[in-house]
Design an enzyme around this catalytic site. Structure first.
Site, PDB file in Angstrom:
ATOM      1  N   GLY A   1      -1.924   0.451  22.916  1.00 53.03           N
ATOM      2  CA  GLY A   1      -2.641   1.601  22.668  1.00 53.03           C
ATOM      3  C   GLY A   1      -1.923   2.622  22.952  1.00 53.03           C
ATOM      4  O   GLY A   1      -2.656   3.922  23.012  1.00 53.03           O
TER       5      GLY A   1
ATOM      6  N   GLY B   1      -1.057  -3.691  20.615  1.00 54.44           N
ATOM      7  CA  GLY B   1      -0.320  -3.125  21.614  1.00 54.44           C
ATOM      8  C   GLY B   1      -0.874  -2.917  22.854  1.00 54.44           C
ATOM      9  O   GLY B   1      -1.995  -2.845  23.165  1.00 54.44           O
TER      10      GLY B   1
ATOM     11  N   TYR C   1       0.915  -1.303   0.061  1.00 56.95           N
ATOM     12  CA  TYR C   1      -0.069   0.092   0.005  1.00 56.95           C
ATOM     13  C   TYR C   1       0.957   1.215   0.048  1.00 56.95           C
ATOM     14  O   TYR C   1       0.657   2.003  -0.716  1.00 56.95           O
ATOM     15  CB  TYR C   1      -1.021  -0.109   1.294  1.00 56.95           C
ATOM     16  CG  TYR C   1      -1.954   1.065   1.267  1.00 56.95           C
ATOM     17  CD1 TYR C   1      -2.928   1.095   0.566  1.00 56.95           C
ATOM     18  CD2 TYR C   1      -1.809   2.207   2.122  1.00 56.95           C
ATOM     19  CE1 TYR C   1      -3.952   2.064   0.297  1.00 56.95           C
ATOM     20  CE2 TYR C   1      -2.816   2.897   2.089  1.00 56.95           C
ATOM     21  CZ  TYR C   1      -3.910   3.007   1.476  1.00 56.95           C
ATOM     22  OH  TYR C   1      -4.734   4.005   1.383  1.00 56.95           O
TER      23      TYR C   1
ATOM     24  N   ARG D   1      -3.005   8.140  16.452  1.00 61.52           N
ATOM     25  CA  ARG D   1      -3.742   8.499  15.077  1.00 61.52           C
ATOM     26  C   ARG D   1      -4.527   9.684  15.185  1.00 61.52           C
ATOM     27  O   ARG D   1      -4.973  10.150  16.356  1.00 61.52           O
ATOM     28  CB  ARG D   1      -4.571   7.220  14.762  1.00 61.52           C
ATOM     29  CG  ARG D   1      -4.142   6.114  14.307  1.00 61.52           C
ATOM     30  CD  ARG D   1      -2.986   6.201  13.171  1.00 61.52           C
ATOM     31  NE  ARG D   1      -2.359   4.877  12.856  1.00 61.52           N
ATOM     32  CZ  ARG D   1      -1.445   4.446  13.287  1.00 61.52           C
ATOM     33  NH1 ARG D   1      -0.885   4.932  14.075  1.00 61.52           N
ATOM     34  NH2 ARG D   1      -1.252   3.226  12.736  1.00 61.52           N
TER      35      ARG D   1
HETATM   36  N1  UDP Z   1      -5.770  -0.859  15.976  1.00 66.41           N
HETATM   37  C1  UDP Z   1      -6.276  -1.278  17.283  1.00 66.41           C
HETATM   38  N2  UDP Z   1      -7.446  -2.193  17.182  1.00 66.41           N
HETATM   39  C2  UDP Z   1      -7.923  -2.579  16.110  1.00 66.41           C
HETATM   40  C3  UDP Z   1      -7.650  -1.992  14.891  1.00 66.41           C
HETATM   41  C4  UDP Z   1      -6.479  -1.188  14.860  1.00 66.41           C
HETATM   42  O1  UDP Z   1      -5.681  -1.155  18.295  1.00 66.41           O
HETATM   43  O2  UDP Z   1      -8.896  -3.293  16.075  1.00 66.41           O
HETATM   44  C5  UDP Z   1      -4.661   0.149  15.945  1.00 66.41           C
HETATM   45  C6  UDP Z   1      -3.630  -0.116  14.967  1.00 66.41           C
HETATM   46  O3  UDP Z   1      -2.748  -1.221  15.286  1.00 66.41           O
HETATM   47  C7  UDP Z   1      -3.099   1.203  14.690  1.00 66.41           C
HETATM   48  C8  UDP Z   1      -4.245   2.077  14.686  1.00 66.41           C
HETATM   49  O4  UDP Z   1      -5.322   1.441  15.713  1.00 66.41           O
HETATM   50  O5  UDP Z   1      -2.074   1.522  15.592  1.00 66.41           O
HETATM   51  C9  UDP Z   1      -5.134   2.395  13.592  1.00 66.41           C
HETATM   52  O6  UDP Z   1      -5.163   1.524  12.879  1.00 66.41           O
HETATM   53  P1  UDP Z   1      -5.874   1.395  11.410  1.00 66.41           P
HETATM   54  O7  UDP Z   1      -5.989  -0.053  11.078  1.00 66.41           O
HETATM   55  O8  UDP Z   1      -7.352   1.933  11.731  1.00 66.41           O
HETATM   56  O9  UDP Z   1      -5.259   2.384  10.510  1.00 66.41           O
HETATM   57  P2  UDP Z   1      -3.956   2.610  10.193  1.00 66.41           P
HETATM   58  O10 UDP Z   1      -3.066   1.821  11.025  1.00 66.41           O
HETATM   59  O11 UDP Z   1      -3.972   2.431   8.609  1.00 66.41           O
HETATM   60  O12 UDP Z   1      -3.599   4.237  10.518  1.00 66.41           O
END
Ligand code: UDP
Length: 327
Positions: free
Chosen positions: A209, A207, A148, A213
């Site tokens: 948390g 992880g 991606y 983001r």
């Molecule tokens: N994440 C999480 N639980 C979930 C899905 C994602 O803690 O059920 C975490 C993921 O590891 C990342 C963040 O939330 O650190 C955002 O993930 P997402 O897939 O939404 O978007 P991206 O990583 O593409 O920004």
């Protein structure tokens, strides 16, 4: 927008459906090209049949169908959630590379303007914070997210090369976006946490948390994309579109839990490989060049999004019950 024909690739998906709604509302005729990998016909079924909307099922990495005259192209076609784009990584990469190349050729042949949906993922796991467009990124070329990230980076390269030869191309680097028309099985954190809370399932934090983001409501993003398309002079280089309101994932979960009464427990799962630790846009360029900034705070957009998922989950439960009754 009256009298204009706009091509939206990925128009049956989350951002595409929201953008299409706005374009139709403003009087444009819209052609959607979508392979329905993550887009859904049910999204488009909501539009009034009398509206000037044409749907073509096609994959932009295959030869494009005949499209006739178009004035504007939004290239939104690509699975964008890690589990979806990693399911067929080669296809993900080719969607961004071959797909974008074909659309650039179309723009060159027809004189259409093109807005390319790039991503904050081009910054990888950033070492600069917040991320400005001038930051070159910290991206793995070989990890599970590379299909991606590197696909979008290559698409930006193609866009820039076509821009240098006179094609009117604009690049948006889109940060995490949420809102109505997201799939309940999208797999990203906002949809996961809301749907888990609404159905009393365990809430999965990857992880500890502590990673961050910054979440932008989709109406704000659509507004930014349209401003980017319509600003008179194409910006020299990409423009970040995102909401600089930054949350740790743990904080974001707490905000959701303030709004949904649930019996869900929080559980921790391993942090995925190459998961970016911090992400927040610097939107100085968008403010200056587009006069744009997000207007909808996370706590407000979240309520609408919870409403969307409640209805979507009810529809799904009803459909399952009907199928069981027939069987
Ligand atoms: N994440 C999480 N639980 C979930 C899905 C994602 O803690 O059920 C975490 C993921 O590891 C990342 C963040 O939330 O650190 C955002 O993930 P997402 O897939 O939404 O978007 P991206 O990583 O593409 O920004």
């Amino acid at each position: 927008m009256i009298g204009k024909t706009v091509l939206v690739t990925g128009g049956a998906g989350f951002i595409g459906t929201n953008l299409t709604a706005r374009l139709l509302q403003e009087g444009a005729s819209v052609i959607i090209v979508d392979n329905l990998q993550t887009g859904e016909m049910a999204n488009l079924a909501r539009f009034d049949k009398k509206l000037p909307l044409k749907f073509l099922r096609a994959d932009i990495s295959d030869p494009l169908p005949a499209l006739g005259h178009v004035d504007e192209i939004y290239n939104l076609a690509c699975a964008a959630s890690p589990p979806h784009y990693q399911a067929d990584p080669v296809h993900t990469m080719m969607t961004s590379v071959t797909g974008t190349l074909q659309l650039l050729r179309l723009a060159e042949a027809t004189g259409a303007r093109l807005v390319m949906a790039s991503t904050s993922e081009v910054y990888g796991d950033p070492k600069e914070h917040p991320q400005r467009e001038s930051y070159l990124g910290n991206v793995s070329t070989t990890g599970p997210r590379a299909c991606y990230d590197e696909g979008k980076r290559a698409a930006e390269t193609l866009c820039s090369d076509f821009q240098r030869r006179g094609v009117d191309v604009r690049i948006a680097r889109i940060f995490n976006t949420y809102g109505p028309f997201m799939r309940s099985d999208d797999g990203r954190v906002v949809s996961n946490v809301i749907c888990q809370a609404l159905t009393d399932q365990d809430i999965t934090i990857y992880g500890e948390g502590h990673q961050t983001r910054s979440f932008c409501f989709v109406d704000d993003l659509v507004d930014g994309l349209m401003r980017l398309m319509h600003v008179k002079t194409a910006p020299d280089g990409p423009v970040n579109l995102g909401n600089p309101e930054e949350f740790t994932i743990r904080e974001m979960v707490d905000v959701v839990l303030e709004r949904i009464e649930t019996r869900s427990a929080i559980v921790h799962r391993p942090l995925p490989q190459d998961d970016p630790q911090r992400r927040c846009p610097d939107i100085g360029r968008a403010r200056e060049l587009l006069g744009w900034e997000p207007r909808i705070p996370f706590r407000v957009g979240l309520l609408q999004t919870i409403g969307w998922f409640s209805a979507a989950l009810e529809d799904r439960a009803e459909a399952t019950a009907q199928r069981a009754a027939v069987a």
